[in-house]
Design a protein around this motif. Sequence first.
Motif, PDB file in Angstrom:
ATOM      1  N   GLN A   1      -4.556  -4.592 -13.711  1.00 18.30           N
ATOM      2  CA  GLN A   1      -3.635  -5.329 -12.856  1.00 18.30           C
ATOM      3  C   GLN A   1      -2.229  -5.375 -13.454  1.00 18.30           C
ATOM      4  N   GLN A   2      -2.111  -5.365 -14.759  1.00 17.55           N
ATOM      5  CA  GLN A   2      -0.790  -5.276 -15.381  1.00 17.55           C
ATOM      6  C   GLN A   2      -0.142  -3.924 -15.088  1.00 17.55           C
ATOM      7  N   LEU A   3      -0.932  -2.859 -15.105  1.00 18.72           N
ATOM      8  CA  LEU A   3      -0.393  -1.542 -14.746  1.00 18.72           C
ATOM      9  C   LEU A   3       0.060  -1.512 -13.298  1.00 18.72           C
ATOM     10  N   VAL A   4      -0.704  -2.160 -12.404  1.00 16.74           N
ATOM     11  CA  VAL A   4      -0.309  -2.242 -11.003  1.00 16.74           C
ATOM     12  C   VAL A   4       1.003  -3.006 -10.867  1.00 16.74           C
ATOM     13  N   ARG A   5       1.120  -4.139 -11.519  1.00 11.87           N
ATOM     14  CA  ARG A   5       2.362  -4.918 -11.459  1.00 11.87           C
ATOM     15  C   ARG A   5       3.553  -4.089 -11.927  1.00 11.87           C
TER      16      ARG A   5
ATOM     17  N   THR B   1      -6.949  15.745  -1.118  1.00 11.99           N
ATOM     18  CA  THR B   1      -5.685  15.096  -0.769  1.00 11.99           C
ATOM     19  C   THR B   1      -5.315  14.113  -1.866  1.00 11.99           C
ATOM     20  N   ILE B   2      -4.053  14.099  -2.258  1.00 14.33           N
ATOM     21  CA  ILE B   2      -3.525  13.103  -3.195  1.00 14.33           C
ATOM     22  C   ILE B   2      -2.290  12.488  -2.576  1.00 14.33           C
ATOM     23  N   ALA B   3      -2.282  11.173  -2.452  1.00 19.92           N
ATOM     24  CA  ALA B   3      -1.136  10.438  -1.906  1.00 19.92           C
ATOM     25  C   ALA B   3      -0.669  11.027  -0.583  1.00 19.92           C
ATOM     26  N   GLY B   4      -1.619  11.432   0.244  1.00 16.06           N
ATOM     27  CA  GLY B   4      -1.303  11.972   1.551  1.00 16.06           C
ATOM     28  C   GLY B   4      -0.943  13.442   1.576  1.00 16.06           C
TER      29      GLY B   4
ATOM     30  N   ARG C   1     -24.396  14.844  -5.043  1.00 12.81           N
ATOM     31  CA  ARG C   1     -23.201  14.075  -4.665  1.00 12.81           C
ATOM     32  C   ARG C   1     -23.576  13.026  -3.629  1.00 12.81           C
ATOM     33  N   ARG C   2     -22.969  11.854  -3.764  1.00 12.33           N
ATOM     34  CA  ARG C   2     -23.075  10.798  -2.773  1.00 12.33           C
ATOM     35  C   ARG C   2     -21.662  10.311  -2.448  1.00 12.33           C
ATOM     36  N   VAL C   3     -21.377  10.090  -1.169  1.00 12.95           N
ATOM     37  CA  VAL C   3     -20.065   9.618  -0.736  1.00 12.95           C
ATOM     38  C   VAL C   3     -20.256   8.312   0.021  1.00 12.95           C
ATOM     39  N   TYR C   4     -19.481   7.299  -0.365  1.00 10.44           N
ATOM     40  CA  TYR C   4     -19.560   5.985   0.253  1.00 10.44           C
ATOM     41  C   TYR C   4     -18.179   5.587   0.759  1.00 10.44           C
ATOM     42  N   GLU C   5     -18.127   4.860   1.854  1.00 13.94           N
ATOM     43  CA  GLU C   5     -16.881   4.249   2.325  1.00 13.94           C
ATOM     44  C   GLU C   5     -17.054   2.739   2.360  1.00 13.94           C
ATOM     45  N   VAL C   6     -16.038   2.051   1.873  1.00 20.89           N
ATOM     46  CA  VAL C   6     -16.085   0.605   1.737  1.00 20.89           C
ATOM     47  C   VAL C   6     -14.864   0.021   2.430  1.00 20.89           C
ATOM     48  N   ASP C   7     -15.062  -1.027   3.199  1.00 23.43           N
ATOM     49  CA  ASP C   7     -13.968  -1.652   3.954  1.00 23.43           C
ATOM     50  C   ASP C   7     -13.228  -2.649   3.073  1.00 23.43           C
ATOM     51  N   CYS C   8     -12.482  -2.110   2.125  1.00 22.37           N
ATOM     52  CA  CYS C   8     -11.664  -2.951   1.251  1.00 22.37           C
ATOM     53  C   CYS C   8     -10.513  -2.125   0.712  1.00 22.37           C
ATOM     54  N   ASN C   9      -9.506  -2.803   0.220  1.00 22.65           N
ATOM     55  CA  ASN C   9      -8.409  -2.155  -0.476  1.00 22.65           C
ATOM     56  C   ASN C   9      -8.935  -1.490  -1.746  1.00 22.65           C
ATOM     57  N   TRP C  10      -8.345  -0.380  -2.129  1.00 22.01           N
ATOM     58  CA  TRP C  10      -8.841   0.369  -3.283  1.00 22.01           C
ATOM     59  C   TRP C  10      -8.844  -0.461  -4.559  1.00 22.01           C
ATOM     60  N   LYS C  11      -7.903  -1.401  -4.686  1.00 20.33           N
ATOM     61  CA  LYS C  11      -7.828  -2.212  -5.904  1.00 20.33           C
ATOM     62  C   LYS C  11      -8.951  -3.237  -5.976  1.00 20.33           C
ATOM     63  N   VAL C  12      -9.438  -3.697  -4.832  1.00 23.55           N
ATOM     64  CA  VAL C  12     -10.605  -4.576  -4.848  1.00 23.55           C
ATOM     65  C   VAL C  12     -11.782  -3.839  -5.471  1.00 23.55           C
ATOM     66  N   TYR C  13     -11.955  -2.574  -5.096  1.00 29.70           N
ATOM     67  CA  TYR C  13     -13.063  -1.792  -5.639  1.00 29.70           C
ATOM     68  C   TYR C  13     -12.881  -1.564  -7.142  1.00 29.70           C
TER      69      TYR C  13
ATOM     70  N   PHE D   1       0.833  -1.202   0.000  1.00 33.04           N
ATOM     71  CA  PHE D   1       0.000   0.000   0.000  1.00 33.04           C
ATOM     72  C   PHE D   1       0.870   1.255   0.000  1.00 33.04           C
ATOM     73  N   ALA D   2       1.892   1.281   0.830  1.00 34.90           N
ATOM     74  CA  ALA D   2       2.773   2.450   0.894  1.00 34.90           C
ATOM     75  C   ALA D   2       3.480   2.664  -0.438  1.00 34.90           C
ATOM     76  N   ARG D   3       3.888   1.586  -1.074  1.00 37.84           N
ATOM     77  CA  ARG D   3       4.558   1.704  -2.363  1.00 37.84           C
ATOM     78  C   ARG D   3       3.608   2.282  -3.418  1.00 37.84           C
ATOM     79  N   GLU D   4       2.356   1.864  -3.377  1.00 35.96           N
ATOM     80  CA  GLU D   4       1.385   2.369  -4.343  1.00 35.96           C
ATOM     81  C   GLU D   4       1.111   3.855  -4.158  1.00 35.96           C
ATOM     82  N   GLN D   5       1.159   4.332  -2.935  1.00 32.00           N
ATOM     83  CA  GLN D   5       0.974   5.761  -2.714  1.00 32.00           C
ATOM     84  C   GLN D   5       2.037   6.562  -3.464  1.00 32.00           C
ATOM     85  N   GLN D   6       3.266   6.069  -3.472  1.00 29.61           N
ATOM     86  CA  GLN D   6       4.362   6.788  -4.119  1.00 29.61           C
ATOM     87  C   GLN D   6       4.479   6.482  -5.610  1.00 29.61           C
ATOM     88  N   GLN D   7       4.297   5.227  -5.981  1.00 33.11           N
ATOM     89  CA  GLN D   7       4.528   4.818  -7.367  1.00 33.11           C
ATOM     90  C   GLN D   7       3.292   4.953  -8.256  1.00 33.11           C
ATOM     91  N   ILE D   8       2.112   4.984  -7.657  1.00 34.85           N
ATOM     92  CA  ILE D   8       0.879   5.097  -8.441  1.00 34.85           C
ATOM     93  C   ILE D   8       0.181   6.421  -8.161  1.00 34.85           C
TER      94      ILE D   8
END
Length: 347
Positions: free
Chosen positions: A338-342, A58-61, A179-191, A27-34
């Motif tokens: 997923q190839q872009l993530v890899r 906020t973007i990447a913290g 506007r509607r705002v939702y929070e989901v208990d999952c990693n962003w990539k699952v969504y 997750f930390a790597r994705e904040q910086q690399q993605i």
Amino acid sequence: MPLVNEDPALQRAEALAAHFYTDADAFAREQQQIMARAWHLVAHAAELRDTGDHVATTIAGVPLLVLRQPDGTLRALHNVCRHRGGPLVRGSGRALRSLRCLYHGWTYGLDGALKSVPAMGAACDFDMAQIALPQAEVMEWQGLVFASLGGAPAFAQFVEGIAAALQPTRLDAMAFHARRVYEVDCNWKVYVDNYLEGYHIPHVHPSLDGLIAYSDYEVAWGGLQVLQHSPLTGDGTVYGQGTVHYYWLWPTTMLNVTPGRLQSNRVEALGLRKTRVTFDFFYEESAASRFQVDLEVSDQVQAEDALICEDVQRALESGSYRPGRLSPRREGGLWHFQQLVRAAHQR
């Protein structure tokens, strides 16, 4: 880059391994690399209509402040005072004349240049002219506002081909509605994974399955985009009649276009297992009467997506999961993401 709808590699493609979704270092790597190297949807033009209108995000913290300048342009400034890190603004608002730190009162112009400070007269060699808020990149396109911390691909590549593909529809001809705002208990990539395939529609979204022609549902991908599209079915009460276009733009933007309507989604990775999704609804005047039923369907679909995404997150954390094979017919867009993530993890 033209979008394609097939690739021989899909015949042997496998999904991402569980650790991409469950490991804090990933997750930390994705904040910086993605996240820090990409364009993100941060506002729409109606929020930033006049001089001093502003949106905090906020973007990447990194806290950002996007605001309209006196000359009509936009700036994206770091919302971090150069004194001791206080915020300049909280939330969104209208008609600021200057930016005054909420902590100690240091004041900046709308361009980010430091203008005045209290109680600093005795500071040796203190030169206000050398102090300014750092800037991020910002672009306005089709009535939507995007920002990047820097190092993102060219913006033209990011939105390549979309406006032409949607003609005669113009996204900037639609007015913001809600506007509607939702929070989901999952990693962003699952969504994002879930968004990028219609494979699950008959099993998870029975109401949506009755509004689109699943047998004619197509997906294409390339560059920084995935497009899913399908003929609309039914009497047109919810989405009108014609074609639905679901555009995903790397890594966190979704543009869902039906006749006379845009629903934009911004995905924000709040934490390893926490994702916020902001839905904005825009309509042409002729389609605005469909809003209430559209919202009801959207809320239902989102609740169904949240439930299955949270189930998947728990399964990924269970230790039971091993990467499964992907459907060449239905999961090409997911595979492209997923190839872009890899690739980002390998940088």
